[in-house]
Scaffold this motif. Structure first.
Motif, PDB file in Angstrom:
ATOM      1  N   LEU A 180       0.841  -1.193   0.000  1.00  0.00           N
ATOM      2  CA  LEU A 180       0.000   0.000   0.000  1.00  0.00           C
ATOM      3  C   LEU A 180       0.879   1.247   0.000  1.00  0.00           C
ATOM      4  CD1 LEU A 180      -2.644  -1.071   2.670  1.00  0.00           C
ATOM      5  CD2 LEU A 180      -3.007  -0.892   0.204  1.00  0.00           C
ATOM      6  N   SER A 181       0.462   2.266  -0.749  1.00  0.00           N
ATOM      7  CA  SER A 181       1.260   3.495  -0.781  1.00  0.00           C
ATOM      8  C   SER A 181       0.411   4.677  -1.199  1.00  0.00           C
ATOM      9  CB  SER A 181       2.446   3.349  -1.739  1.00  0.00           C
ATOM     10  OG  SER A 181       1.995   3.161  -3.064  1.00  0.00           O
ATOM     11  N   ALA A 182       0.906   5.866  -0.829  1.00  0.00           N
ATOM     12  CA  ALA A 182       0.291   7.118  -1.263  1.00  0.00           C
ATOM     13  C   ALA A 182       1.336   8.218  -1.222  1.00  0.00           C
ATOM     14  CB  ALA A 182      -0.886   7.481  -0.368  1.00  0.00           C
ATOM     15  N   ASP A 183       2.537   7.923  -1.685  1.00  0.00           N
ATOM     16  CA  ASP A 183       3.718   8.775  -1.833  1.00  0.00           C
ATOM     17  C   ASP A 183       4.993   7.966  -1.611  1.00  0.00           C
ATOM     18  OD1 ASP A 183       2.423  11.194  -2.473  1.00  0.00           O
ATOM     19  OD2 ASP A 183       2.202  11.704  -0.352  1.00  0.00           O
ATOM     20  N   CYS A 184       4.953   6.978  -0.688  1.00  0.00           N
ATOM     21  CA  CYS A 184       6.103   6.108  -0.496  1.00  0.00           C
ATOM     22  C   CYS A 184       6.339   5.273  -1.751  1.00  0.00           C
ATOM     23  CB  CYS A 184       5.878   5.184   0.704  1.00  0.00           C
ATOM     24  SG  CYS A 184       5.756   6.057   2.283  1.00  0.00           S
ATOM     25  N   VAL A 185       7.503   4.638  -1.825  1.00  0.00           N
ATOM     26  CA  VAL A 185       7.871   3.869  -3.013  1.00  0.00           C
ATOM     27  C   VAL A 185       7.495   2.394  -2.836  1.00  0.00           C
ATOM     28  CG1 VAL A 185       9.704   3.234  -4.606  1.00  0.00           C
ATOM     29  CG2 VAL A 185       9.829   5.420  -3.369  1.00  0.00           C
ATOM     30  N   PRO A 186       6.622   1.868  -3.695  1.00  0.00           N
ATOM     31  CA  PRO A 186       6.396   0.424  -3.713  1.00  0.00           C
ATOM     32  C   PRO A 186       7.461  -0.233  -4.581  1.00  0.00           C
ATOM     33  CG  PRO A 186       4.865   1.509  -5.213  1.00  0.00           C
ATOM     34  CD  PRO A 186       5.736   2.590  -4.620  1.00  0.00           C
TER      35      PRO A 186
ATOM     36  N   THR B  98      -3.336  13.448 -10.224  1.00  0.00           N
ATOM     37  CA  THR B  98      -4.565  13.353  -9.430  1.00  0.00           C
ATOM     38  C   THR B  98      -5.305  12.039  -9.641  1.00  0.00           C
ATOM     39  OG1 THR B  98      -5.798  14.528 -11.156  1.00  0.00           O
ATOM     40  CG2 THR B  98      -4.878  15.846  -9.349  1.00  0.00           C
ATOM     41  N   GLY B  99      -4.846  11.220 -10.574  1.00  0.00           N
ATOM     42  CA  GLY B  99      -5.412   9.895 -10.733  1.00  0.00           C
ATOM     43  C   GLY B  99      -4.865   8.902  -9.733  1.00  0.00           C
ATOM     44  N   LEU B 100      -3.927   9.371  -8.891  1.00  0.00           N
ATOM     45  CA  LEU B 100      -3.305   8.544  -7.865  1.00  0.00           C
ATOM     46  C   LEU B 100      -3.552   9.177  -6.501  1.00  0.00           C
ATOM     47  CD1 LEU B 100       0.132   8.063  -9.664  1.00  0.00           C
ATOM     48  CD2 LEU B 100      -1.814   6.492  -9.719  1.00  0.00           C
ATOM     49  N   TYR B 101      -3.421   8.390  -5.457  1.00  0.00           N
ATOM     50  CA  TYR B 101      -3.545   8.923  -4.100  1.00  0.00           C
ATOM     51  C   TYR B 101      -2.225   9.542  -3.655  1.00  0.00           C
ATOM     52  CZ  TYR B 101      -7.851   6.171  -3.614  1.00  0.00           C
ATOM     53  OH  TYR B 101      -9.106   5.642  -3.773  1.00  0.00           O
TER      54      TYR B 101
ATOM     55  N   HIS C  57      -0.768  11.343   0.037  1.00  0.00           N
ATOM     56  CA  HIS C  57      -0.950  11.855   1.397  1.00  0.00           C
ATOM     57  C   HIS C  57      -0.442  13.296   1.496  1.00  0.00           C
ATOM     58  CE1 HIS C  57      -1.290  11.605   5.776  1.00  0.00           C
ATOM     59  NE2 HIS C  57      -0.113  12.196   5.834  1.00  0.00           N
ATOM     60  N   ARG C  58       0.621  13.602   0.805  1.00  0.00           N
ATOM     61  CA  ARG C  58       1.192  14.947   0.868  1.00  0.00           C
ATOM     62  C   ARG C  58       0.298  15.955   0.151  1.00  0.00           C
ATOM     63  NH1 ARG C  58       6.639  15.276   2.586  1.00  0.00           N
ATOM     64  NH2 ARG C  58       6.910  17.252   1.506  1.00  0.00           N
ATOM     65  N   ARG C  59      -0.363  15.529  -0.902  1.00  0.00           N
ATOM     66  CA  ARG C  59      -1.235  16.444  -1.635  1.00  0.00           C
ATOM     67  C   ARG C  59      -2.517  16.736  -0.869  1.00  0.00           C
ATOM     68  NH1 ARG C  59      -2.141  13.616  -6.160  1.00  0.00           N
ATOM     69  NH2 ARG C  59      -4.186  12.904  -5.478  1.00  0.00           N
ATOM     70  N   GLY C  60      -3.030  15.741  -0.162  1.00  0.00           N
ATOM     71  CA  GLY C  60      -4.273  15.956   0.563  1.00  0.00           C
ATOM     72  C   GLY C  60      -4.648  14.789   1.440  1.00  0.00           C
ATOM     73  N   ALA C  61      -4.513  14.951   2.747  1.00  0.00           N
ATOM     74  CA  ALA C  61      -4.915  13.918   3.700  1.00  0.00           C
ATOM     75  C   ALA C  61      -6.162  14.393   4.440  1.00  0.00           C
ATOM     76  CB  ALA C  61      -3.790  13.647   4.687  1.00  0.00           C
TER      77      ALA C  61
ATOM     78  N   ARG D 208      -5.274   4.683  -0.423  1.00  0.00           N
ATOM     79  CA  ARG D 208      -3.996   4.067  -0.730  1.00  0.00           C
ATOM     80  C   ARG D 208      -4.088   3.235  -2.014  1.00  0.00           C
ATOM     81  NH1 ARG D 208      -3.133   7.247   2.620  1.00  0.00           N
ATOM     82  NH2 ARG D 208      -1.804   7.078   4.491  1.00  0.00           N
ATOM     83  N   LEU D 209      -3.057   3.359  -2.836  1.00  0.00           N
ATOM     84  CA  LEU D 209      -2.892   2.505  -3.999  1.00  0.00           C
ATOM     85  C   LEU D 209      -2.356   1.153  -3.558  1.00  0.00           C
ATOM     86  CD1 LEU D 209      -0.793   5.036  -6.126  1.00  0.00           C
ATOM     87  CD2 LEU D 209      -3.291   4.775  -6.176  1.00  0.00           C
ATOM     88  N   ALA D 210      -2.458   0.152  -4.422  1.00  0.00           N
ATOM     89  CA  ALA D 210      -1.816  -1.130  -4.171  1.00  0.00           C
ATOM     90  C   ALA D 210      -0.935  -1.498  -5.357  1.00  0.00           C
ATOM     91  CB  ALA D 210      -2.850  -2.227  -3.936  1.00  0.00           C
ATOM     92  N   SER D 211       0.278  -1.914  -5.055  1.00  0.00           N
ATOM     93  CA  SER D 211       1.180  -2.500  -6.041  1.00  0.00           C
ATOM     94  C   SER D 211       1.293  -3.970  -5.670  1.00  0.00           C
ATOM     95  CB  SER D 211       2.549  -1.822  -6.000  1.00  0.00           C
ATOM     96  OG  SER D 211       2.429  -0.444  -6.292  1.00  0.00           O
ATOM     97  N   VAL D 212       0.980  -4.842  -6.623  1.00  0.00           N
ATOM     98  CA  VAL D 212       0.818  -6.266  -6.314  1.00  0.00           C
ATOM     99  C   VAL D 212       1.706  -7.096  -7.233  1.00  0.00           C
ATOM    100  CG1 VAL D 212      -0.864  -8.131  -5.982  1.00  0.00           C
ATOM    101  CG2 VAL D 212      -1.604  -5.739  -5.780  1.00  0.00           C
ATOM    102  N   ILE D 213       2.344  -8.116  -6.661  1.00  0.00           N
ATOM    103  CA  ILE D 213       3.164  -9.039  -7.426  1.00  0.00           C
ATOM    104  C   ILE D 213       2.805 -10.461  -7.023  1.00  0.00           C
ATOM    105  CG2 ILE D 213       5.084  -8.890  -5.755  1.00  0.00           C
ATOM    106  CD1 ILE D 213       7.003  -9.246  -8.174  1.00  0.00           C
ATOM    107  N   TRP D 214       2.731 -11.347  -8.025  1.00  0.00           N
ATOM    108  CA  TRP D 214       2.454 -12.760  -7.736  1.00  0.00           C
ATOM    109  C   TRP D 214       2.970 -13.620  -8.872  1.00  0.00           C
ATOM    110  CZ3 TRP D 214      -0.846  -9.538 -10.087  1.00  0.00           C
ATOM    111  CH2 TRP D 214      -1.666 -10.000 -11.115  1.00  0.00           C
TER     112      TRP D 214
END
Length: 252
Positions: free
Chosen positions: A93-99, A212-215, A217-221, A225-231
């Protein structure tokens, strides 16, 4: 064996504002029923059972957890998941951090890493590589994908913080578009991974703060949260669909 990756956007879900609409974070104040519905929708769209998506209680740590079967709740107090089990989808999960999504396709070892400023500084990615090698991966076969995150052009920090992070994560210091001290964590992590000897590093160029198509936290809390998924999918002929709110990345 095929490694699959997807990155979600904020569209295509059921959450109400300010989490609209495909929020996958269950810790940000959103209606739990909406989050649960979004998580089921994600699993359906990528073709795995909802119970096979593994989530984390992310705490900005250096903790790495190996998982080999579905779990009923978020893995506690960890910021990286590693598995060699096909069908387990590791979610960051992320909203500015690096997945960070890592894989040695030949060995069948994958990882999903949450690398925020603190985690990147204290070495969460390096620790994840170490655990992957313990499970049979080889550094020179590992490929990395860095997902959407706060860009250096937009991620303004105090000068002292910039110097501290640069000391521990060389290559991350930069200037913002305003000419102020900034951090480009993806640049620092890319350098760290390549210096470690990984085979290749791909970077999604999107900035969570400006897109703005992404979440963000710094822009507006508060926000979602986005999800980056690997399987790993044993079916080498299948392709995950280009469904709304879920974007396929390189499938390895």
């Amino acid at each position: 064996m095929r490694v699959r990756r997807v990155i979600t956007t904020r569209s295509g879900g059921v959450s109400a504002a300010p989490y609209d609409s495909f929020n996958l974070g269950d810790h940000v104040g959103d209606d739990p029923k909406a989050v649960a519905a979004n998580r089921i929708r994600l699993a359906e769209q990528i073709g795995v059972a909802p119970g096979s998506v593994v989530w984390m209680e992310q705490i900005h740590s250096r903790n790495v957890t190996v998982v080999d079967e579905p779990v009923s709740a978020a893995v506690p107090a960890t910021d990286a998941l590693v598995t060699s089990t096909p069908g387990l989808a590791l979610a960051v999960l992320s909203a500015d951090c690096v997945p960070v999504l890592l894989s040695d396709d030949e060995a069948g070892v994958i990882a999903g890493v949450h690398a925020g400023r603190v985690g990147a500084r204290i070495g969460i990615v390096g620790e994840t590589l170490r655990v992957m090698v313990e499970l049979g991966a080889r550094i020179d076969r590992i490929g990395a994908f860095l997902g959407p995150a706060a860009s250096g052009e937009r991620y303004e920090v105090p000068a002292e913080m910039q110097r501290d992070v640069e000391k521990h994560l060389p290559g991350s210091a930069c200037r913002t578009v305003q000419g102020t001290p900034g951090l480009d964590l993806r640049a620092g992590l890319r350098r760290q991974l390549l210096d470690a000897g990984v085979a290749a590093v791909a970077v999604d160029p999107r900035c969570t703060i400006s897109d703005t198509g992404l979440y963000s936290h710094r822009r507006g809390a508060p926000t979602g949260r986005l999800a980056s998924v690997i399987w790993m999918d044993a079916d080498a002929t299948g392709e995950s669909g280009g469904t709304r709110g879920v974007e396929s990345d390189s499938a390895g």
